[in-house]
Design a protein around this motif. Structure first.
Motif, short mmCIF file in Angstrom:
data_model
loop_
_atom_site.label_atom_id
_atom_site.label_comp_id
_atom_site.label_asym_id
_atom_site.label_seq_id
_atom_site.Cartn_x
_atom_site.Cartn_y
_atom_site.Cartn_z
N UNK A 482 59.31 38.09 76.02
CA UNK A 482 58.31 37.47 75.13
C UNK A 482 58.58 37.79 73.67
N UNK A 483 59.36 38.84 73.42
CA UNK A 483 59.68 39.20 72.03
C UNK A 483 60.95 38.50 71.51
N UNK A 484 61.72 37.89 72.44
CA UNK A 484 62.97 37.22 72.02
C UNK A 484 62.63 35.95 71.24
N UNK A 485 63.33 35.72 70.11
CA UNK A 485 63.05 34.56 69.28
C UNK A 485 64.33 33.83 68.89
N UNK A 486 64.27 32.53 68.91
CA UNK A 486 65.40 31.68 68.52
C UNK A 486 65.40 31.49 67.00
N UNK A 487 66.60 31.60 66.42
CA UNK A 487 66.73 31.33 64.99
C UNK A 487 67.28 29.94 64.72
N UNK A 488 68.35 29.58 65.46
CA UNK A 488 68.99 28.28 65.21
C UNK A 488 69.70 27.81 66.47
N UNK A 489 69.81 26.48 66.63
CA UNK A 489 70.58 25.94 67.74
C UNK A 489 71.48 24.82 67.25
N UNK A 490 72.59 24.65 67.96
CA UNK A 490 73.55 23.58 67.68
C UNK A 490 73.64 22.70 68.91
N UNK A 491 73.45 21.41 68.73
CA UNK A 491 73.52 20.45 69.82
C UNK A 491 74.90 19.79 69.83
#
Length: 521
Positions: A482-491
């Motif tokens: 629950x503490x893990x967070x996404x910063x950026x993604x590449x499609x």
């Protein structure tokens, strides 16, 4: 910021009652540097201290570290990190250690003096020993039990070499006078008292990288030890990844509880909250390492991958992973900087690579230490192919970056074949994950979204998570996730025909790197 969906809840509760202190320290002892980090209960970074150590290359193919230098750095960095955090060791709920895995150390129980330097995982000096093993037990060796083929990469042959190199070492080891370990064992022993009763321990993830450990029975394999001339008396006691080990008795961390040991790549798997089968991460460091969680059963590989223990939390059943290891990725960028002077700093490579629209049909296979997974070809050596009068430094820079993505793609393809699982996404970390050009190319080659987390220091984060779980700072893996967070993604955006063309050309380049370092040369 987008939160990752939490995985299924794991069996069991916390391993200890909720501690009053809410800080956790992580020692991240890597191939090129050591880092000590302090996290709070929300897994936010409170302090970071880092220092590089020497890379000692006394002969071609040799790579060594000074274990005493690494230990000094740990002590000094721990003091620095605590000062920066504004806390004392008494305020730490626990300490975890993550480490470069296969690097081997042999030392005297009575004095702590090492027999020579640590032999690093990249070292190639044991090729003749590997050939001897292959001649005796075949190219797969004891892979059914250990998950690993015979290779320079793993610790067993390094220990063999040390025992043969130093007169009387094998006999002293059999008497229990010498202790062997990977870097986690070396640090844990010294921190918990050293010659004065230090704990000689290693966890299941590090033990599973030696080629001496039965990954299903979770114990040293007596038959393999006897075949390789390794006295069991010198081997560490194997513990869980997340487990109370003992109080630290030396240095700035004195009084804090050591509660986790984990190999760096398994640490990153934990730090990326990959707690469910089918979840995977790739770490771009000196080399690159891709791990896929495969559940509570070890998955055999028919595609050149490694079977390994992902982690074990307390007394819970162990979880396993498939792993693909690449020897040279980030170190190729440093090679371009230090050996060729092509760039002034590692950060410049993306700008130089962007100066051209594509690789100009130039491919760089960085097999400086042979090829690891899925090929396992120690005879391979680096090649730069496709050069014409048209090619210039921008194409070489781009080819160097793309080499990392090509190698990762090979492993993902093998992983999906072995596991029968299709990756829906892949989480990335490590120094090269800040390179947007590389990350987009990686998503294109994989035809899969690539996701970078807010906290990029996932190896240290994983060690902190494992330590906190052991003392009850967090309830379970669902709370950690629950503490893990996404910063950026590449499609992915590359057309399939272009992707297939690039992959065909890469395979042609790989074929040209083989059969260079033969025994008769």
């Amino acid at each position: 910021m987008v939160r990752s969906p939490g995985p299924r809840r794991t069996r069991g509760r916390a391993f200890g009652s909720k501690p009053l202190n809410s800080f956790v320290a992580a020692i991240d002892q890597g191939t090129t540097s050591t880092r000590v980090m302090v996290f709070d209960a929300a897994l936010r970074v409170v302090a970071v201290a880092q220092r590089e150590h020497r890379q000692i290359c006394a002969q071609p193919g040799w790579v060594e570290h000074d274990p005493a230098e690494i230990l000094r750095n740990v002590h000094e960095l721990a003091a620095q990190a605590l000062r920066e955090a504004g806390i004392a060791a008494s305020q730490l709920a626990a300490v975890g250690i993550a480490n470069q895995r296969e690097t081997a150390v042999l030392w005297e129980r009575a004095s702590g003096r090492t027999l020579g330097r640590a032999i690093v995982w990249q070292d190639c000096r044991t090729e003749s020993l590997v050939r001897d093993i292959v001649a005796r037990v075949g190219p797969q060796g004891w892979r059914e039990r250990t998950g690993l083929p015979p290779a320079n990469y793993f610790s067993a042959c390094k220990l063999q070499w040390l025992l043969r190199e130093h007169a009387g070492a094998a006999q002293a080891a059999a008497r229990g006078e010498l202790l062997f370990g990977t870097i986690d064992a070396w640090l844990a022993w010294n921190l918990t008292g050293g010659a004065d009763g230090g704990q000689h321990v290693s966890d299941v993830t590090n033990a599973s990288r030696t080629n001496l450990f039965d990954i299903r029975r979770l114990q040293w394999d007596a038959e393999i030890c006897e075949a390789l001339g390794v006295p069991p008396a010198c081997l560490p006691r194997v513990v869980s990844t997340s487990q109370r080990i003992g109080r630290i008795r030396e240095g700035a961390l004195r009084g804090a509880e050591l509660a986790a040991l984990v190999g760096d790549q398994q640490g990153a798997l934990i730090g990326q909250a990959c707690f469910a089968p089918g979840q995977a991460k790739v770490t771009y460091g000196t080399g690159s390492f891709l791990l896929m969680h495969t559940g509570e059963q070890a998955t055999p590989s028919a595609s050149g991958l490694l079977g390994t223990v992902a982690y074990r939390l307390g007394e819970q059943a162990p979880c396993y992973a498939l792993e693909g290891s690449i020897a040279v990725t980030g170190s190729l960028v440093r090679w371009l900087r230090d050996n060729l002077g092509l760039i002034g700093s590692a950060a410049e490579i993306e700008e130089l690579a962007r100066s051209v629209p594509d690789n100009g049909d130039v491919y760089f296979v960085p097999a400086f230490s042979g090829l690891f997974a899925p090929h396992w070809r120690p005879d391979a050596r680096g090649v730069l192919v496709g050069l014409t009068h048209f090619a210039h430094r921008g194409h070489v820079a781009r080819a160097a970056l793309e080499a990392t993505a090509f190698q990762v793609q090979e492993i993902v393809a093998a992983m999906q074949r072995d596991s029968g699982m299709k990756l829906r996404e892949i989480k990335v970390d490590g120094g090269m994950s800040v390179n947007s050009l590389l990350m987009q190319f990686q998503a294109d080659l994989l035809d899969t979204p690539v996701i970078r987390p807010v906290c990029g220091e996932t190896t240290a984060l994983g060690a902190a998570c494992a330590a906190g779980l052991a003392v009850g700072l967090w309830r379970d893996t669902a709370e950690l996730a629950s503490h893990w967070q996404e910063q950026r993604r590449w499609e992915p955006s590359m057309p399939a025909p272009e992707r297939e063309r690039l992959l065909r050309r890469w395979q042609q380049a790989v074929q040209r790197s083989l059969d260079w370092s033969a025994p008769d040369r």
